[in-house]
Motif scaffolding. Structure first.
Motif, PDB file in Angstrom:
ATOM      1  N   GLY A   1      -8.017   8.034  -5.717  1.00 25.96           N
ATOM      2  CA  GLY A   1      -8.623   7.379  -6.867  1.00 25.96           C
ATOM      3  C   GLY A   1     -10.008   6.838  -6.596  1.00 25.96           C
ATOM      4  N   ARG A   2     -10.437   6.892  -5.319  1.00 25.93           N
ATOM      5  CA  ARG A   2     -11.758   6.370  -4.956  1.00 25.93           C
ATOM      6  C   ARG A   2     -12.620   7.432  -4.282  1.00 25.93           C
ATOM      7  N   GLN A   3     -12.297   8.683  -4.568  1.00 27.22           N
ATOM      8  CA  GLN A   3     -13.052   9.782  -3.996  1.00 27.22           C
ATOM      9  C   GLN A   3     -14.528   9.661  -4.401  1.00 27.22           C
ATOM     10  N   GLY A   4     -15.407   9.970  -3.446  1.00 20.00           N
ATOM     11  CA  GLY A   4     -16.827   9.895  -3.719  1.00 20.00           C
ATOM     12  C   GLY A   4     -17.423   8.521  -3.491  1.00 20.00           C
ATOM     13  N   GLN A   5     -16.587   7.520  -3.251  1.00 18.79           N
ATOM     14  CA  GLN A   5     -17.069   6.174  -2.982  1.00 18.79           C
ATOM     15  C   GLN A   5     -17.109   5.907  -1.483  1.00 18.79           C
ATOM     16  N   ARG A   6     -17.935   4.978  -1.073  1.00 14.93           N
ATOM     17  CA  ARG A   6     -17.934   4.538   0.326  1.00 14.93           C
ATOM     18  C   ARG A   6     -16.608   3.842   0.625  1.00 14.93           C
ATOM     19  N   ASN A   7     -15.903   4.330   1.636  1.00 12.89           N
ATOM     20  CA  ASN A   7     -14.688   3.633   2.043  1.00 12.89           C
ATOM     21  C   ASN A   7     -15.081   2.382   2.825  1.00 12.89           C
ATOM     22  N   SER A   8     -14.175   1.418   2.858  1.00 11.06           N
ATOM     23  CA  SER A   8     -14.476   0.143   3.497  1.00 11.06           C
ATOM     24  C   SER A   8     -13.254  -0.369   4.245  1.00 11.06           C
ATOM     25  N   PRO A   9     -13.457  -1.086   5.360  1.00  7.73           N
ATOM     26  CA  PRO A   9     -12.309  -1.671   6.058  1.00  7.73           C
ATOM     27  C   PRO A   9     -11.542  -2.668   5.204  1.00  7.73           C
ATOM     28  N   GLU A  10     -12.168  -3.204   4.167  1.00  9.66           N
ATOM     29  CA  GLU A  10     -11.470  -4.161   3.302  1.00  9.66           C
ATOM     30  C   GLU A  10     -10.327  -3.504   2.526  1.00  9.66           C
ATOM     31  N   ASN A  11     -10.262  -2.153   2.543  1.00  7.03           N
ATOM     32  CA  ASN A  11      -9.176  -1.437   1.874  1.00  7.03           C
ATOM     33  C   ASN A  11      -7.914  -1.336   2.731  1.00  7.03           C
ATOM     34  N   LEU A  12      -7.965  -1.844   3.946  1.00  7.25           N
ATOM     35  CA  LEU A  12      -6.826  -1.693   4.857  1.00  7.25           C
ATOM     36  C   LEU A  12      -5.517  -2.251   4.291  1.00  7.25           C
ATOM     37  N   PRO A  13      -5.510  -3.390   3.594  1.00  5.19           N
ATOM     38  CA  PRO A  13      -4.247  -3.871   3.022  1.00  5.19           C
ATOM     39  C   PRO A  13      -3.599  -2.884   2.059  1.00  5.19           C
ATOM     40  N   LEU A  14      -4.399  -2.076   1.372  1.00  3.83           N
ATOM     41  CA  LEU A  14      -3.845  -1.075   0.462  1.00  3.83           C
ATOM     42  C   LEU A  14      -3.131   0.031   1.240  1.00  3.83           C
ATOM     43  N   ILE A  15      -3.677   0.386   2.387  1.00  2.00           N
ATOM     44  CA  ILE A  15      -3.026   1.383   3.243  1.00  2.00           C
ATOM     45  C   ILE A  15      -1.727   0.803   3.802  1.00  2.00           C
ATOM     46  N   ALA A  16      -1.784  -0.458   4.220  1.00  2.00           N
ATOM     47  CA  ALA A  16      -0.579  -1.121   4.734  1.00  2.00           C
ATOM     48  C   ALA A  16       0.500  -1.180   3.667  1.00  2.00           C
ATOM     49  N   ALA A  17       0.112  -1.476   2.437  1.00  3.76           N
ATOM     50  CA  ALA A  17       1.083  -1.565   1.345  1.00  3.76           C
ATOM     51  C   ALA A  17       1.726  -0.208   1.069  1.00  3.76           C
ATOM     52  N   GLU A  18       0.920   0.864   1.148  1.00  4.54           N
ATOM     53  CA  GLU A  18       1.463   2.206   0.932  1.00  4.54           C
ATOM     54  C   GLU A  18       2.443   2.579   2.039  1.00  4.54           C
ATOM     55  N   LEU A  19       2.102   2.220   3.273  1.00  4.02           N
ATOM     56  CA  LEU A  19       3.007   2.502   4.386  1.00  4.02           C
ATOM     57  C   LEU A  19       4.317   1.730   4.221  1.00  4.02           C
ATOM     58  N   ALA A  20       4.224   0.486   3.793  1.00  2.00           N
ATOM     59  CA  ALA A  20       5.426  -0.326   3.563  1.00  2.00           C
ATOM     60  C   ALA A  20       6.304   0.318   2.492  1.00  2.00           C
ATOM     61  N   ALA A  21       5.689   0.820   1.436  1.00  2.00           N
ATOM     62  CA  ALA A  21       6.447   1.454   0.361  1.00  2.00           C
ATOM     63  C   ALA A  21       7.126   2.731   0.844  1.00  2.00           C
ATOM     64  N   LEU A  22       6.398   3.535   1.630  1.00  2.00           N
ATOM     65  CA  LEU A  22       6.968   4.784   2.132  1.00  2.00           C
ATOM     66  C   LEU A  22       8.150   4.533   3.059  1.00  2.00           C
ATOM     67  N   ARG A  23       8.101   3.436   3.814  1.00  2.00           N
ATOM     68  CA  ARG A  23       9.168   3.132   4.768  1.00  2.00           C
ATOM     69  C   ARG A  23      10.227   2.206   4.173  1.00  2.00           C
TER      70      ARG A  23
END
Length: 262
Positions: free
Chosen positions: A219-241
């Protein structure tokens, strides 16, 4: 909740205009440490100066396969030569780097694997000699990398950055002492194999990474990624597990601290 971004190119020029503001948003979101990999010789010293001013940022040093034959003239002098090993080892020791890397093999680029391997082998030797972990970039070359890893004594193992292989391959790396880097790829529903793998492997084998400014979230393709997005990755991992976000945060932070001796 406290998180560590285990792979963030926070020294890249794209963060120059607002690096301090991005870091403030990171700390507000519970991200309080970054591992910043090295990619080429000419970048190492600038990165070392950057982390000197911020104790929560930790540098590594290495030659990324993309930079083996482009952008950094220094590699043309050192490629395949013992001199590269000397220069790398000296920098790692003098600047208290936490790892060797980013290094590895990429079969999807024009640089021949033979040239990449010459540089990669030197970095494997340095990691073995200095007993430092590796930050691995592996793309379409897992078999070649695994074969090389078995040839070297690597007491500290490392991490396979942006791992996207099968569960079987993940476990092969894990048994060799290599963690698996989990980033924004898992936010894409089409990344079924990677999502399935990170849901099944031991939580003890996983660490979180943004790979900012690259690897944007779905959903953020083409945008600069940022380390501040890390909680979103953590939340996705929590959901998958199917576990709590706090459990993911605690485990991945502990794993990262152990790997890099933080």
């Amino acid at each position: 909740m406290k998180l560590i971004d285990s792979h963030c190119h926070f020294d890249f020029d794209i963060f120059e205009p607002d690096r301090a503001q991005v870091w403030q948003r990171c700390t507000d979101a519970g991200i309080n440490q970054l591992i910043i990999p090295g990619v080429c010789i000419s970048q190492w010293q600038r990165l070392a100066h950057l982390v000197d001013n911020q104790p929560q940022w930790h540098a590594a040093a290495g030659v990324h396969p993309w930079w083996v034959s482009k952008n950094c003239e220094e590699e043309r002098d050192y490629r395949g030569e013992a001199e590269l090993g000397r220069v790398l080892a000296e920098h790692l020791k003098q600047n208290q780097c936490v790892a060797v890397g980013e290094c590895g093999l990429d079969a999807a680029i024009a640089t021949p694997l033979e040239s990449q391997m010459a540089v990669f082998k030197i970095q494997l030797e340095v990691a073995s000699d200095l007993q430092l972990p590796l930050i691995l970039h592996v793309h379409r070359a897992h078999n070649e990398v695994l074969k090389l890893l078995k040839q070297y004594h690597l007491p500290r193992g490392g991490v396979v950055h942006a791992f996207s292989g099968s569960e079987q391959m993940a476990m092969e790396y894990w048994k060799m002492g290599f963690y698996l880097g989990v980033g924004g790829t898992i936010t894409y529903s089409r990344a079924a194999k990677t999502r399935r793998t990170v849901a099944r492997v031991p939580l003890e084998s996983l660490i979180l990474e943004s790979d900012a400014p690259d690897m944007p979230l779905s959903g953020r393709q083409g945008q600069r990624n940022s380390p501040e997005n890390l909680p979103l990755i953590a939340a996705e991992l929590a959901a998958l597990r199917d576990i709590s976000l706090q459990e993911v945060a605690t485990a991945t932070r502990k794993n990262t601290e152990m790997l890099f001796s933080l």
